[in-house]
Motif scaffolding. Structure first.
Motif, short mmCIF file in Angstrom:
data_model
loop_
_atom_site.label_atom_id
_atom_site.label_comp_id
_atom_site.label_asym_id
_atom_site.label_seq_id
_atom_site.Cartn_x
_atom_site.Cartn_y
_atom_site.Cartn_z
N PRO A 46 0.81 -1.23 0.00
CA PRO A 46 0.00 0.00 0.00
C PRO A 46 0.84 1.27 0.00
O PRO A 46 0.45 2.28 -0.61
N TRP A 47 1.99 1.24 0.66
CA TRP A 47 2.88 2.41 0.68
C TRP A 47 3.52 2.61 -0.69
O TRP A 47 3.70 3.74 -1.13
N VAL A 48 3.89 1.51 -1.35
CA VAL A 48 4.44 1.62 -2.71
C VAL A 48 3.42 2.25 -3.65
O VAL A 48 3.76 3.09 -4.50
N ALA A 138 -1.20 5.13 -11.58
CA ALA A 138 -2.61 5.49 -11.69
C ALA A 138 -2.99 6.53 -10.64
O ALA A 138 -3.82 7.42 -10.89
N PHE A 139 -2.39 6.44 -9.46
CA PHE A 139 -2.69 7.40 -8.40
C PHE A 139 -2.22 8.80 -8.79
O PHE A 139 -2.90 9.81 -8.52
N ALA A 163 -7.26 -3.81 2.29
CA ALA A 163 -8.23 -2.91 1.65
C ALA A 163 -8.51 -1.72 2.55
O ALA A 163 -8.55 -0.57 2.09
N TYR A 164 -8.73 -1.98 3.85
CA TYR A 164 -8.93 -0.88 4.79
C TYR A 164 -7.69 0.00 4.88
O TYR A 164 -7.78 1.23 4.91
N ILE A 169 -4.82 5.06 3.88
CA ILE A 169 -3.53 5.61 3.45
C ILE A 169 -3.74 6.54 2.26
O ILE A 169 -3.15 7.64 2.19
N LEU A 170 -4.58 6.12 1.31
CA LEU A 170 -4.90 6.97 0.17
C LEU A 170 -5.56 8.26 0.63
O LEU A 170 -5.22 9.36 0.17
N GLU A 171 -6.49 8.14 1.58
CA GLU A 171 -7.19 9.31 2.13
C GLU A 171 -6.21 10.27 2.80
O GLU A 171 -6.29 11.50 2.63
N THR A 172 -5.24 9.71 3.53
CA THR A 172 -4.24 10.54 4.19
C THR A 172 -3.40 11.30 3.18
O THR A 172 -3.14 12.51 3.33
N GLU A 173 -2.96 10.62 2.12
CA GLU A 173 -2.14 11.28 1.10
C GLU A 173 -2.92 12.34 0.35
O GLU A 173 -2.38 13.41 0.03
N LEU A 174 -4.20 12.10 0.10
CA LEU A 174 -5.03 13.12 -0.56
C LEU A 174 -5.16 14.36 0.31
O LEU A 174 -5.12 15.50 -0.19
N ARG A 175 -5.32 14.17 1.62
CA ARG A 175 -5.38 15.33 2.53
C ARG A 175 -4.07 16.10 2.53
O ARG A 175 -4.05 17.33 2.54
N ARG A 176 -2.95 15.36 2.52
CA ARG A 176 -1.66 16.03 2.50
C ARG A 176 -1.46 16.86 1.24
O ARG A 176 -0.79 17.90 1.26
N ARG A 177 -2.03 16.41 0.15
CA ARG A 177 -1.91 17.14 -1.12
C ARG A 177 -3.02 18.17 -1.30
O ARG A 177 -3.13 18.78 -2.37
N LYS A 178 -3.88 18.34 -0.29
CA LYS A 178 -5.00 19.29 -0.35
C LYS A 178 -5.97 18.96 -1.48
O LYS A 178 -6.55 19.85 -2.11
N LEU A 179 -6.16 17.64 -1.72
CA LEU A 179 -7.05 17.19 -2.78
C LEU A 179 -8.28 16.43 -2.27
O LEU A 179 -9.16 16.09 -3.06
N ARG A 180 -8.33 16.19 -0.98
CA ARG A 180 -9.38 15.31 -0.45
C ARG A 180 -10.78 15.84 -0.74
O ARG A 180 -11.71 15.06 -0.98
#
Length: 428
Positions: A46-48, A138-139, A163-164, A169-180
């Motif tokens: 998931p981190w990769v 894709a991300f 899956a969880y 993790i995806l949600e966290t990265e989106l918040r960090r990028r101000k895209l959530r």
């Protein structure tokens, strides 16, 4: 002299090789058959997939390690097992005879069971580092052009924790990028309720995970049966307890990662009395096949009955700690047989999991894995994320060194015990 062969060099197969060595006599020989020369640490996928790790950081050159330990490594892979002949046929048509065999193949990913599912279709996967690397590309496209995200696990899946993890993790990265705020998120799962995990829940995993989803504005659909995936759309049936279709969903997505169902690999699938209809190996309480008494199996390839009936098929996960107990018991039992003694070691089949959410996480401990249990505990906190990071470094260091100590027991139980103490006394 005895020939001992291990098929598979993932988590279970690599640990099996390390733990078998001390059990062998002077003239016995150990061979590991792998699909390629490189081991990769699957829990880090998931981190990769979002760029928090590069694949080279989670890979180990097994050729070097196995050579140092005196283990013969064959990297061409197994084509077919012939248990009645005590023989493994390799993909180059060479055959390897054995006196004792350990099947540690892991699963085959059944993407083909749902039209459009998987990396060759329209969804991403984190089941293999190759898939995770594709998911990363894709991300980045999602980040450049945000849209709806659908994450989850399809019918028949038996590994829900990742899956969880990937969802949060995806949600966290989106918040960090101000895209959530530009990415609606939906979690789709075959589980009858959030936090079931194929285990009928552990502690308060239902409440903990539902709370996390509400807090992070994630919608969910449970008892979901994925019918098909088209470009940008997942068709899902929501199934009622009586098996009828409660509701149909057409979910749009700009990015989707759905875990597939597992089945046994083609090298063993369909061998009568060795495997069940899905191709998983049938074992007794000593991890030994009842028909072929010199064949053992460990890890995800082992057949385990579901925790109970559910509206949509849900498999049982095999966590790292559970696999480790299978490995230890199998090594001891083969060691006993080599010395003309009966096998007596039995695995505990307990479950320990650290589910990383990027900046927090959920941990659970189930002893035994299937209820009723002697221990049924779960907890949430920032400490889980840091424990997962620390464990990755710890585990990979041990694999590279070829050390066979019980990783999960020593590392995770210590940290879970610390966490329990802190829940009672935060100053501890």
């Amino acid at each position: 002299m005895a020939e001992i062969v291990v098929i598979g060099a993932g988590l279970s197969g690599t640990l099996m090789a390390y733990e078998l060595l001390p059990q062998l006599r002077k003239d016995d020989r150990l061979t590991v058959i792998s699909q390629g020369p490189v081991y990769h640490f699957v829990p880090s996928n998931p981190w990769v997939a979002i760029g928090w790790r590069k694949r080279r950081e989670i890979e180990v050159d097994l050729v070097d390690v196995m050579n140092r330990k005196g283990i013969r490594l064959l990297t061409q892979g197994a084509q077919r097992l012939h248990p009645a002949e005590n023989r493994v046929e390799l993909t180059d048509s060479v055959s390897i005879d054995y006196d004792y065999l350990v099947v540690a193949t892991g699963p085959e990913l059944a993407f083909d069971e749902i039209p459009g599912l998987g990396p060759d279709g329209h969804t991403q996967s984190i089941c293999h580092v190759d898939h995770a690397s594709e998911a990363r590309q894709a991300f980045e496209k999602l980040a450049a052009d945000p849209g709806p995200v659908v994450i989850g696990a399809v019918q028949g899946a038996s590994c829900f924790g990742p899956a969880y993890e990937f969802l949060f993790i995806l949600e966290t990265e989106l918040r960090r990028r101000k895209l959530r705020d530009r990415v609606p998120m939906t979690f789709v799962t075959s589980e009858p309720y959030i936090g079931h995990l194929g285990l009928d829940g552990v502690g308060d995993t239902k409440g903990l995970l539902e709370s996390e989803m509400r807090e992070k504005h994630v919608k969910w659909i449970t008892s979901a049966r994925v019918k098909s995936v088209a470009p940008g759309t997942i068709s899902v049936e929501e199934i009622a307890e009586d098996g009828s279709v409660r509701k149909n969903h057409e979910l749009p997505f700009a990015y989707s990662m759905m875990l597939p169902a597992f089945r046994g690999v083609s090298a063993i699938r369909g061998i009568e009395k060795l495997t069940n209809p899905r191709g998983f190996v049938i074992v007794d309480k000593y991890q030994r096949n009842p028909e072929y008494r010199n064949v053992f199996a460990i890890g995800v390839c082992v057949a385990i009955a579901p925790a109970g009936a559910t509206p949509v098929p849900v498999g049982v996960p095999k966590t790292g700690f559970m696999i480790e107990s299978m490995v230890t018991a199998t090594a001891r039992n083969i060691g006993a047989l080599l010395r003309d003694r009966k096998p007596v070691a039995q695995p505990t089949w307990n479950a320990i999991c650290l589910a990383d959410f990027g900046d927090s996480g959920v941990a659970f401990l189930a002893q035994p894995q299937i209820p009723p249990r002697n221990v049924n505990w779960s907890s949430k906190g920032e400490w889980v994320h840091y424990a997962k990071v620390a464990f990755e470094k710890y585990f990979l260091r041990k694999i590279r060194r070829g050390e066979s100590e019980p990783f999960y027991e020593r590392f995770l139980l210590d940290r879970l015990n610390i966490a329990k103490v802190r829940e009672v006394d935060p100053a501890a």
